[in-house]
Design a protein around this motif. Structure first.
Motif, PDB file in Angstrom:
ATOM      1  N   ILE A   3       0.847  -1.196   0.000  1.00 40.60           N
ATOM      2  CA  ILE A   3       0.000   0.000   0.000  1.00 40.60           C
ATOM      3  C   ILE A   3       0.880   1.242   0.000  1.00 40.60           C
ATOM      4  CG2 ILE A   3      -1.820   1.268   1.225  1.00 40.60           C
ATOM      5  CD1 ILE A   3      -2.715  -1.347   2.474  1.00 40.60           C
ATOM      6  N   LEU A   4       0.537   2.184  -0.893  1.00 41.12           N
ATOM      7  CA  LEU A   4       1.201   3.494  -0.881  1.00 41.12           C
ATOM      8  C   LEU A   4       0.375   4.411   0.016  1.00 41.12           C
ATOM      9  CD1 LEU A   4       3.210   5.666  -2.146  1.00 41.12           C
ATOM     10  CD2 LEU A   4       1.371   6.117  -3.787  1.00 41.12           C
ATOM     11  N   ALA A  15       5.021  10.248   2.124  1.00 37.48           N
ATOM     12  CA  ALA A  15       4.531   9.085   1.389  1.00 37.48           C
ATOM     13  C   ALA A  15       5.401   7.900   1.756  1.00 37.48           C
ATOM     14  CB  ALA A  15       4.572   9.331  -0.117  1.00 37.48           C
ATOM     15  N   SER A  16       4.778   6.708   1.724  1.00 40.81           N
ATOM     16  CA  SER A  16       5.485   5.512   2.168  1.00 40.81           C
ATOM     17  C   SER A  16       4.868   4.296   1.507  1.00 40.81           C
ATOM     18  CB  SER A  16       5.331   5.427   3.694  1.00 40.81           C
ATOM     19  OG  SER A  16       5.668   4.159   4.172  1.00 40.81           O
ATOM     20  N   VAL A  17       5.690   3.273   1.266  1.00 44.95           N
ATOM     21  CA  VAL A  17       5.141   1.994   0.799  1.00 44.95           C
ATOM     22  C   VAL A  17       5.295   0.990   1.935  1.00 44.95           C
ATOM     23  CG1 VAL A  17       5.276   0.145  -0.905  1.00 44.95           C
ATOM     24  CG2 VAL A  17       5.754   2.512  -1.594  1.00 44.95           C
ATOM     25  N   LYS A  61       9.801   9.436  -4.831  1.00 48.97           N
ATOM     26  CA  LYS A  61      10.921   8.915  -4.025  1.00 48.97           C
ATOM     27  C   LYS A  61      10.465   7.710  -3.199  1.00 48.97           C
ATOM     28  CE  LYS A  61      14.741  10.416  -1.013  1.00 48.97           C
ATOM     29  NZ  LYS A  61      15.173   9.086  -0.804  1.00 48.97           N
ATOM     30  N   ALA A  62       9.226   7.760  -2.707  1.00 55.57           N
ATOM     31  CA  ALA A  62       8.719   6.630  -1.911  1.00 55.57           C
ATOM     32  C   ALA A  62       8.681   5.358  -2.758  1.00 55.57           C
ATOM     33  CB  ALA A  62       7.331   6.955  -1.359  1.00 55.57           C
ATOM     34  N   CYS A  68       9.820  -0.102  -6.166  1.00 60.23           N
ATOM     35  CA  CYS A  68       8.509  -0.458  -6.724  1.00 60.23           C
ATOM     36  C   CYS A  68       8.192   0.364  -7.965  1.00 60.23           C
ATOM     37  CB  CYS A  68       7.396  -0.158  -5.716  1.00 60.23           C
ATOM     38  SG  CYS A  68       7.301  -1.319  -4.364  1.00 60.23           S
ATOM     39  N   THR A  69       7.448  -0.254  -8.887  1.00 60.12           N
ATOM     40  CA  THR A  69       6.797   0.511  -9.948  1.00 60.12           C
ATOM     41  C   THR A  69       5.310   0.536  -9.595  1.00 60.12           C
ATOM     42  OG1 THR A  69       6.252  -1.414 -11.265  1.00 60.12           O
ATOM     43  CG2 THR A  69       8.434  -0.424 -11.644  1.00 60.12           C
ATOM     44  N   TRP A  70       4.511   1.243 -10.396  1.00 56.09           N
ATOM     45  CA  TRP A  70       3.073   1.290 -10.104  1.00 56.09           C
ATOM     46  C   TRP A  70       2.450  -0.097 -10.168  1.00 56.09           C
ATOM     47  CZ3 TRP A  70       0.742   4.765  -7.440  1.00 56.09           C
ATOM     48  CH2 TRP A  70       1.243   6.067  -7.412  1.00 56.09           C
TER      49      TRP A  70
END
Ligand code: KG4
Ligand code: ZN
Length: 359
Positions: A3-4, A15-17, A61-62, A68-70
């Motif tokens: 989750i972004l 922002a964070s993954v 950057k996150a 990760c890519t989309w």
């Protein structure tokens, strides 16, 4: 599930993954503190404009830091309440656009909920981390639990019987505790944000030097405006100045030692008030299995030490996750998803600057 999480409710663009609600793959926070230190507080219009500039670079950057890519992102989560109107708008408009563009489910989370869920990040239970780390890592908090939410805008005790289920059992009648730290810091001539500045000054102070009364508020509620005024009056008295003396000038008369003693005595009183109410809540809810602290003020060292003595094994977020960040937003959304909450419509998502966590 990756989750972004996007957070812009006040003066941090973040922002964070996060994977499976626990493992932080990236955590980017751009703070506007340097801008607002010059003003002594947040200016909403400037905050919104700064979010606009920082937002997309922070999201990019996150993703990059998380490798990760989309395609790797399963969902997007964003803070839509409560907070500053213009600030919330930038985060939600960004998340809505990205959700439509990349065809991802969108989850809108409540800021206080996210602060609470910072306590689930980096824990042991759902993580397959290496053994060395496991000794230092905690299990997740157990339900039913009590959460003390202490931030710049809120002071609440919440009872949580299960994930995603909140009952407010105590709240402040006036100022929030973080706001009180910020206002007392101003009186003492310490910079914004006041919490860390007071904590720092208090290191060299005598916390028993000045006595401030505890507010007489019923049940599990709080009040902090009286404490702020008590500090103001005691400073004036100590300096031999009348109560009509302008509060912004007092700092020019205080010695470094006096500032340290006032900071330490105020901090001790604030911590005692918070923990007394929490103790009372625990007595009223004896089935409580965990005690969880959340929000910017949970970074406070004196509070952490006193709380650990009073409630051994209580939960605090990692220091870097006490303040506003995107990881806690992603964690909160994860527990919404596994509780069966459906995604929101990216075309119609609204913001709610003042809505309660119970709604
Ligand atoms: O959660 P947060 O980052 O933003 C809001 O949601 O409001 O909380 C900000 C508040 C500020 O009032 C700040 O002074 C306070 O948290 N704070 C602290 C400390 N670090 C931040 N208060 C006391 N001690 C600290 N170490
Ligand atoms: Zn916050």
């Amino acid at each position: 599930m990756k989750i972004l999480g996007i957070e812009t409710s006040c003066d941090e663009t973040a922002a964070s993954v996060v994977e499976d609600g626990v493992k932080i793959l990236s955590n980017v926070v751009v703070s506007q503190i340097d801008i607002f230190a010059a003003y002594g507080g947040v200016i909403p219009e400037i905050a919104a404009r700064s979010h606009l500039e920082a937002m997309m670079p922070v999201v990019e950057k996150a993703l990059k830091d998380a490798n990760c890519t989309w395609d790797d992102i399963d969902s997007i989560a964003v803070t839509h309440a409560p907070g500053l109107l213009g600030s919330l708008l930038i985060g939600t408009l960004t998340a809505r656009t990205l959700a439509i563009l990349h065809d991802k489910p969108l989850y809108a989370t409540h800021h206080l909920k996210s602060h609470i869920y910072a306590n689930w990040l980096n824990n042991l239970s759902e993580q397959s981390g290496n053994e060395q780390n496991q000794n230092e890592q905690k299990q997740n908090p157990e339900f039913p639990l009590l959460a003390l939410v202490i931030s710049g805008g809120h002071t609440q005790i919440l009872y949580m019987p299960a994930h995603n289920d909140f009952k407010i059992i105590g709240t402040t009648h006036d100022d929030a505790i973080g706001e009180c730290f910020d206002k007392v810091a101003k009186i003492l001539g310490l910079p914004y944000p006041g919490g860390p500045a007071i904590s720092n000054a208090a290191k060299n102070g005598d916390r028993n030097k000045y006595k401030f009364p505890h507010p007489k508020v019923d049940e599990l509620d709080f009040s902090f405006s009286g404490l702020k005024t008590a500090v103001l009056r005691t400073v004036q008295k100590e300096l031999g100045l009348p109560i009509s003396h302008p509060s912004h000038d007092l700092k020019n008369h205080l010695t470094e030692q006096q500032v340290a003693d006032f900071a330490a005595s105020f901090e001790k009183t604030a911590v005692d008030i918070l923990l007394e109410k929490l103790e009372k809540a625990k007595q009223e809810y004896p089935e409580t299995k965990s005690i969880v602290f959340a929000g910017g003020v949970s970074a406070n060292k004196a509070l952490r030490e006193a709380a650990e003595k009073k409630f051994p094994g209580c939960y605090f977020p990692e220091l870097k996750l006490s303040g506003d960040n995107g990881a806690m937003v992603a964690a909160a959304a994860y527990y919404e998803i596994i509780s069966g909450v459906q995604p929101t419509d990216p075309y119609s998502l609204n913001i709610y600057p003042r809505i309660s966590i119970e709604k």
